[in-house]
Design a protein around this motif. Structure first.
Motif, PDB file in Angstrom:
ATOM      1  N   UNK A   4       0.867  -1.172   0.000  1.00  0.00           N
ATOM      2  CA  UNK A   4       0.000   0.000   0.000  1.00  0.00           C
ATOM      3  C   UNK A   4       0.900   1.216   0.000  1.00  0.00           C
ATOM      4  N   UNK A   5       0.784   2.020  -1.043  1.00  0.00           N
ATOM      5  CA  UNK A   5       1.554   3.254  -1.153  1.00  0.00           C
ATOM      6  C   UNK A   5       0.602   4.399  -0.824  1.00  0.00           C
ATOM      7  N   UNK A   6       0.972   5.230   0.152  1.00  0.00           N
ATOM      8  CA  UNK A   6       0.122   6.337   0.563  1.00  0.00           C
ATOM      9  C   UNK A   6       0.868   7.645   0.380  1.00  0.00           C
ATOM     10  N   UNK A   7       0.147   8.674  -0.021  1.00  0.00           N
ATOM     11  CA  UNK A   7       0.761   9.976  -0.244  1.00  0.00           C
ATOM     12  C   UNK A   7       0.050  11.023   0.587  1.00  0.00           C
ATOM     13  N   UNK A   8       0.848  11.840   1.266  1.00  0.00           N
ATOM     14  CA  UNK A   8       0.280  12.955   2.018  1.00  0.00           C
ATOM     15  C   UNK A   8      -0.079  14.085   1.067  1.00  0.00           C
ATOM     16  N   UNK A   9      -0.992  14.927   1.505  1.00  0.00           N
ATOM     17  CA  UNK A   9      -1.354  16.110   0.730  1.00  0.00           C
ATOM     18  C   UNK A   9      -0.130  17.000   0.591  1.00  0.00           C
ATOM     19  N   UNK A  10      -0.081  17.745  -0.470  1.00  0.00           N
ATOM     20  CA  UNK A  10       1.054  18.640  -0.669  1.00  0.00           C
ATOM     21  C   UNK A  10       1.510  18.596  -2.105  1.00  0.00           C
ATOM     22  N   UNK A  11       2.696  19.097  -2.334  1.00  0.00           N
ATOM     23  CA  UNK A  11       3.205  19.121  -3.694  1.00  0.00           C
ATOM     24  C   UNK A  11       2.539  20.227  -4.488  1.00  0.00           C
ATOM     25  N   UNK A  12       2.630  20.113  -5.779  1.00  0.00           N
ATOM     26  CA  UNK A  12       2.102  21.166  -6.640  1.00  0.00           C
ATOM     27  C   UNK A  12       0.591  21.028  -6.821  1.00  0.00           C
ATOM     28  N   UNK A  13      -0.047  22.127  -7.154  1.00  0.00           N
ATOM     29  CA  UNK A  13      -1.472  22.104  -7.450  1.00  0.00           C
ATOM     30  C   UNK A  13      -1.670  21.369  -8.777  1.00  0.00           C
ATOM     31  N   UNK A  14      -2.706  20.540  -8.885  1.00  0.00           N
ATOM     32  CA  UNK A  14      -2.922  19.799 -10.127  1.00  0.00           C
ATOM     33  C   UNK A  14      -3.115  20.734 -11.320  1.00  0.00           C
ATOM     34  N   UNK A  15      -2.525  20.354 -12.435  1.00  0.00           N
ATOM     35  CA  UNK A  15      -2.731  21.076 -13.684  1.00  0.00           C
ATOM     36  C   UNK A  15      -2.815  20.035 -14.801  1.00  0.00           C
ATOM     37  N   UNK A  16      -3.002  20.485 -16.030  1.00  0.00           N
ATOM     38  CA  UNK A  16      -3.169  19.558 -17.152  1.00  0.00           C
ATOM     39  C   UNK A  16      -1.948  18.666 -17.342  1.00  0.00           C
ATOM     40  N   UNK A  17      -0.753  19.218 -17.153  1.00  0.00           N
ATOM     41  CA  UNK A  17       0.462  18.419 -17.302  1.00  0.00           C
ATOM     42  C   UNK A  17       0.505  17.301 -16.270  1.00  0.00           C
ATOM     43  N   UNK A  18       0.178  17.637 -15.031  1.00  0.00           N
ATOM     44  CA  UNK A  18       0.181  16.637 -13.965  1.00  0.00           C
ATOM     45  C   UNK A  18      -0.836  15.535 -14.263  1.00  0.00           C
ATOM     46  N   UNK A  19      -2.047  15.917 -14.667  1.00  0.00           N
ATOM     47  CA  UNK A  19      -3.065  14.920 -14.989  1.00  0.00           C
ATOM     48  C   UNK A  19      -2.616  14.019 -16.143  1.00  0.00           C
ATOM     49  N   UNK A  20      -1.974  14.589 -17.148  1.00  0.00           N
ATOM     50  CA  UNK A  20      -1.512  13.810 -18.298  1.00  0.00           C
ATOM     51  C   UNK A  20      -0.413  12.833 -17.876  1.00  0.00           C
ATOM     52  N   UNK A  22       0.295  11.694 -14.848  1.00  0.00           N
ATOM     53  CA  UNK A  22      -0.234  10.695 -13.930  1.00  0.00           C
ATOM     54  C   UNK A  22      -1.092   9.682 -14.681  1.00  0.00           C
ATOM     55  N   UNK A  23      -1.843  10.146 -15.669  1.00  0.00           N
ATOM     56  CA  UNK A  23      -2.651   9.236 -16.485  1.00  0.00           C
ATOM     57  C   UNK A  23      -1.788   8.210 -17.193  1.00  0.00           C
ATOM     58  N   UNK A  24      -0.661   8.645 -17.746  1.00  0.00           N
ATOM     59  CA  UNK A  24       0.266   7.719 -18.422  1.00  0.00           C
ATOM     60  C   UNK A  24       0.838   6.714 -17.422  1.00  0.00           C
ATOM     61  N   UNK A  25       1.221   7.191 -16.259  1.00  0.00           N
ATOM     62  CA  UNK A  25       1.795   6.332 -15.219  1.00  0.00           C
ATOM     63  C   UNK A  25       0.786   5.268 -14.791  1.00  0.00           C
ATOM     64  N   UNK A  26      -0.448   5.679 -14.544  1.00  0.00           N
ATOM     65  CA  UNK A  26      -1.497   4.752 -14.127  1.00  0.00           C
ATOM     66  C   UNK A  26      -1.786   3.737 -15.235  1.00  0.00           C
ATOM     67  N   UNK A  27      -1.866   4.188 -16.477  1.00  0.00           N
ATOM     68  CA  UNK A  27      -2.101   3.268 -17.597  1.00  0.00           C
ATOM     69  C   UNK A  27      -0.986   2.240 -17.708  1.00  0.00           C
ATOM     70  N   UNK A  28       0.258   2.687 -17.568  1.00  0.00           N
ATOM     71  CA  UNK A  28       1.412   1.785 -17.650  1.00  0.00           C
ATOM     72  C   UNK A  28       1.350   0.706 -16.568  1.00  0.00           C
ATOM     73  N   UNK A  29       1.089   1.115 -15.331  1.00  0.00           N
ATOM     74  CA  UNK A  29       1.048   0.162 -14.225  1.00  0.00           C
ATOM     75  C   UNK A  29      -0.149  -0.776 -14.331  1.00  0.00           C
ATOM     76  N   UNK A  30      -1.262  -0.269 -14.827  1.00  0.00           N
ATOM     77  CA  UNK A  30      -2.446  -1.102 -15.016  1.00  0.00           C
ATOM     78  C   UNK A  30      -2.187  -2.149 -16.099  1.00  0.00           C
ATOM     79  N   UNK A  31      -1.633  -1.733 -17.215  1.00  0.00           N
ATOM     80  CA  UNK A  31      -1.339  -2.652 -18.319  1.00  0.00           C
ATOM     81  C   UNK A  31      -0.342  -3.734 -17.892  1.00  0.00           C
ATOM     82  N   UNK A  32       0.589  -3.384 -17.007  1.00  0.00           N
ATOM     83  CA  UNK A  32       1.583  -4.340 -16.532  1.00  0.00           C
ATOM     84  C   UNK A  32       1.026  -5.265 -15.448  1.00  0.00           C
ATOM     85  N   UNK A  33      -0.200  -5.005 -14.998  1.00  0.00           N
ATOM     86  CA  UNK A  33      -0.806  -5.829 -13.954  1.00  0.00           C
ATOM     87  C   UNK A  33      -0.282  -5.523 -12.564  1.00  0.00           C
ATOM     88  N   UNK A  34       0.413  -4.409 -12.409  1.00  0.00           N
ATOM     89  CA  UNK A  34       1.002  -4.027 -11.120  1.00  0.00           C
ATOM     90  C   UNK A  34       0.002  -3.279 -10.255  1.00  0.00           C
TER      91      UNK A  34
END
Length: 105
Positions: A4-20, A22-34
């Motif tokens: 279980x990986x948990x993240x505290x609030x903080x970091x940069x405010x979400x923007x289109x680049x961050x969403x893009x 993160x979307x690629x990262x999530x797709x990659x991990x999902x496709x790999x079955x991780x």
């Protein structure tokens, strides 16, 4: 091995680049079955405690917003080193902040 990986609030405010990114990262991990599950967590929580058989229920939040766990990912990997590398990749995407990794039994 599941973690279980948990993240505290903080970091940069979400923007289109961050969403893009993160979307690629999530797709990659999902496709790999991780990636097994992800989610965001509300800042409020409920504490249920027991002391000498006495159970109390208290509404939160209990931590400052910047200290609260804001989201999680449940992953299945081959080793602790692999989950640490995933956490590092996540942190590079979202920026400054803090998180935790715990093995799930």
């Amino acid at each position: 091995m599941r973690y279980l990986m948990m993240s505290k609030a903080g970091g940069q405010a979400p923007d289109e680049r961050l969403f893009a990114e993160m979307g690629k990262f999530v797709e990659e991990l999902t496709a790999a079955g991780v990636l097994l599950a992800t989610g965001g967590l509300a800042p409020a929580s409920i504490r249920v405690a027991s002391v000498d058989g006495e159970i109390t229920v208290t509404d939160g939040p209990f931590a400052e917003a910047k200290e609260a766990v804001a989201g999680f990912a449940l992953v299945e990997v081959r080793s602790e080193a692999e989950v640490i590398e995933l956490a590092k990749r996540f942190r590079r995407i979202v920026g400054d902040g803090e998180g935790y990794i715990q093995q799930v039994f």
